[in-house]
Design an enzyme around this catalytic site. Structure first.
Site, PDB file in Angstrom:
ATOM      1  N   GLY A  45       0.833  -1.188   0.000  1.00  0.00           N
ATOM      2  CA  GLY A  45       0.000   0.000   0.000  1.00  0.00           C
ATOM      3  C   GLY A  45       0.871   1.241   0.000  1.00  0.00           C
ATOM      4  O   GLY A  45       2.051   1.182   0.372  1.00  0.00           O
ATOM      5  N   GLN A  50       3.511   9.848   0.998  1.00  0.00           N
ATOM      6  CA  GLN A  50       4.758   9.077   1.047  1.00  0.00           C
ATOM      7  C   GLN A  50       5.646   9.347  -0.166  1.00  0.00           C
ATOM      8  O   GLN A  50       6.824   8.987  -0.164  1.00  0.00           O
ATOM      9  CB  GLN A  50       4.457   7.576   1.144  1.00  0.00           C
ATOM     10  CG  GLN A  50       3.839   7.178   2.475  1.00  0.00           C
ATOM     11  CD  GLN A  50       3.661   5.682   2.558  1.00  0.00           C
ATOM     12  OE1 GLN A  50       2.664   5.147   2.086  1.00  0.00           O
ATOM     13  NE2 GLN A  50       4.640   4.996   3.110  1.00  0.00           N
ATOM     14  N   CYS A  90       6.339  -0.126   7.439  1.00  0.00           N
ATOM     15  CA  CYS A  90       5.976   1.026   6.610  1.00  0.00           C
ATOM     16  C   CYS A  90       7.163   1.411   5.739  1.00  0.00           C
ATOM     17  O   CYS A  90       8.298   1.473   6.224  1.00  0.00           O
ATOM     18  CB  CYS A  90       5.579   2.185   7.527  1.00  0.00           C
ATOM     19  SG  CYS A  90       5.110   3.658   6.625  1.00  0.00           S
ATOM     20  N   LEU A  91       6.889   1.681   4.453  1.00  0.00           N
ATOM     21  CA  LEU A  91       7.959   2.074   3.529  1.00  0.00           C
ATOM     22  C   LEU A  91       8.604   3.394   3.954  1.00  0.00           C
ATOM     23  O   LEU A  91       9.733   3.678   3.573  1.00  0.00           O
ATOM     24  CB  LEU A  91       7.400   2.212   2.101  1.00  0.00           C
ATOM     25  CG  LEU A  91       6.883   0.915   1.464  1.00  0.00           C
ATOM     26  CD1 LEU A  91       6.182   1.222   0.141  1.00  0.00           C
ATOM     27  CD2 LEU A  91       8.022  -0.081   1.248  1.00  0.00           C
ATOM     28  N   HIS A 132      -4.118   1.600   7.548  1.00  0.00           N
ATOM     29  CA  HIS A 132      -2.748   2.141   7.601  1.00  0.00           C
ATOM     30  C   HIS A 132      -2.623   3.349   6.656  1.00  0.00           C
ATOM     31  O   HIS A 132      -2.061   4.387   7.035  1.00  0.00           O
ATOM     32  CB  HIS A 132      -1.773   1.021   7.194  1.00  0.00           C
ATOM     33  CG  HIS A 132      -0.322   1.386   7.196  1.00  0.00           C
ATOM     34  ND1 HIS A 132       0.597   0.844   8.077  1.00  0.00           N
ATOM     35  CD2 HIS A 132       0.383   2.218   6.398  1.00  0.00           C
ATOM     36  CE1 HIS A 132       1.795   1.347   7.819  1.00  0.00           C
ATOM     37  NE2 HIS A 132       1.701   2.181   6.804  1.00  0.00           N
ATOM     38  N   GLU A 133      -3.164   3.228   5.433  1.00  0.00           N
ATOM     39  CA  GLU A 133      -3.021   4.312   4.444  1.00  0.00           C
ATOM     40  C   GLU A 133      -3.920   5.504   4.782  1.00  0.00           C
ATOM     41  O   GLU A 133      -3.521   6.655   4.598  1.00  0.00           O
ATOM     42  CB  GLU A 133      -3.314   3.805   3.021  1.00  0.00           C
ATOM     43  CG  GLU A 133      -2.511   2.584   2.568  1.00  0.00           C
ATOM     44  CD  GLU A 133      -1.022   2.678   2.801  1.00  0.00           C
ATOM     45  OE1 GLU A 133      -0.487   3.813   2.846  1.00  0.00           O
ATOM     46  OE2 GLU A 133      -0.379   1.626   2.967  1.00  0.00           O
ATOM     47  N   HIS A 136      -2.090   7.444   7.223  1.00  0.00           N
ATOM     48  CA  HIS A 136      -1.066   8.275   6.571  1.00  0.00           C
ATOM     49  C   HIS A 136      -1.673   9.593   6.105  1.00  0.00           C
ATOM     50  O   HIS A 136      -1.096  10.660   6.296  1.00  0.00           O
ATOM     51  CB  HIS A 136      -0.509   7.562   5.325  1.00  0.00           C
ATOM     52  CG  HIS A 136       0.724   6.747   5.582  1.00  0.00           C
ATOM     53  ND1 HIS A 136       1.875   7.273   6.119  1.00  0.00           N
ATOM     54  CD2 HIS A 136       0.994   5.441   5.326  1.00  0.00           C
ATOM     55  CE1 HIS A 136       2.799   6.313   6.203  1.00  0.00           C
ATOM     56  NE2 HIS A 136       2.289   5.189   5.729  1.00  0.00           N
TER      57      HIS A 136
END
Ligand code: ZN
Length: 170
Positions: A45, A50, A90-91, A132-133, A136
Site C-alpha cells: 500500500g 509518502q 511502513c515504507l 494504515h493508508e 497516513h
C-alpha cells in the site's frame, strides 16, 4: 515513473491530506507513479504523502497482482468491526515493524480513478492496509497506533538504523 520515498521524520508524513476536487490527467499520472513506486518498493500500500504529494489518494495491492491495484481518492472509513492484531511495517519507516491492533474489517468509501463513487468492504490484509493508508493521509504513522513505550523503543531503533546507514553511505 518512480518517485523517491518520503521517510520519517519528514514533516510531510505528519500533515493531513487535501481532498481531490477533480480527477485530472495530472492526478492520473500521480496515481500511476504511486502504483509503480509501491510495486518497485514491494509494498502492499502507499499514500500520496509518502511520495511528497499533499492530495488524498491511496493505492493498495494486497495480493501483489500488477494491474489489479486498488485506487481510492478521498477515502473515508465509514465503519469498523472487530479487532485484529497483525505485524505491520511502513515504507516510510524502513527497517522496523510491530504488531498493531486495528479493526478486523472496515467499510471504506471514496472515488475510483475515474472519479466514480465506490464503497469497499474489506477484511484481512486489505482492511489493515486501508486503515494504515487512511492514517497516513490523516498525518499518522503506524507508530502512532502503539503505546508510548513501544513507540519510543521503535523510533530509537529506527534512528539507530538511519545513523548506521548514513555511516555506510560515507
Ligand atoms: Zn506506511
Amino acid at each position: 515513473m518512480i518517485a523517491p520515498m518520503v521517510k520519517e521524520p519528514d514533516p510531510r508524513l505528519h500533515r493531513k491530506a487535501v481532498p481531490v476536487t477533480q480527477v485530472t490527467e495530472q492526478i492520473l499520472r500521480l496515481i500511476d507513479t504511486m502504483i509503480e513506486t509501491m510495486v518497485v518498493a514491494q509494498g502492499v500500500g502507499l499514500a500520496a504523502n509518502q511520495i511528497g504529494s499533499n492530495l488524498n489518494i491511496l493505492v493498495a495491492s494486497p495480493d501483489g497482482k500488477e494491474g489489479k491495484e486498488l485506487v481510492l481518492i478521498n477515502a473515508v472509513i465509514l465503519g469498523r468491526r472487530g479487532r485484529a492484531r497483525l505485524a505491520e511495517g511502513c515504507l516510510s519507516v524502513p527497517g522496523v515493524s510491530s504488531d498493531v491492533v486495528r479493526a478486523a474489517s472496515v467499510t471504506v468509501s471514496g472515488l475510483d480513478r475515474k472519479g466514480r463513487p465506490v464503497t469497499v468492504e474489506a477484511d484481512g490484509l486489505l482492511a489493515k492496509i486501508l486503515q494504515h493508508e487512511v492514517d497516513h493521509l490523516q498525518g499518522y504513522l503506524f507508530l502512532d497506533r502503539l503505546g508510548a513505550w513501544k513507540r519510543r523503543r521503535l523510533l530509537r531503533q529506527y534512528q539507530r538504523l538511519c545513523a548506521t546507514l548514513r555511516q555506510v553511505q560515507l
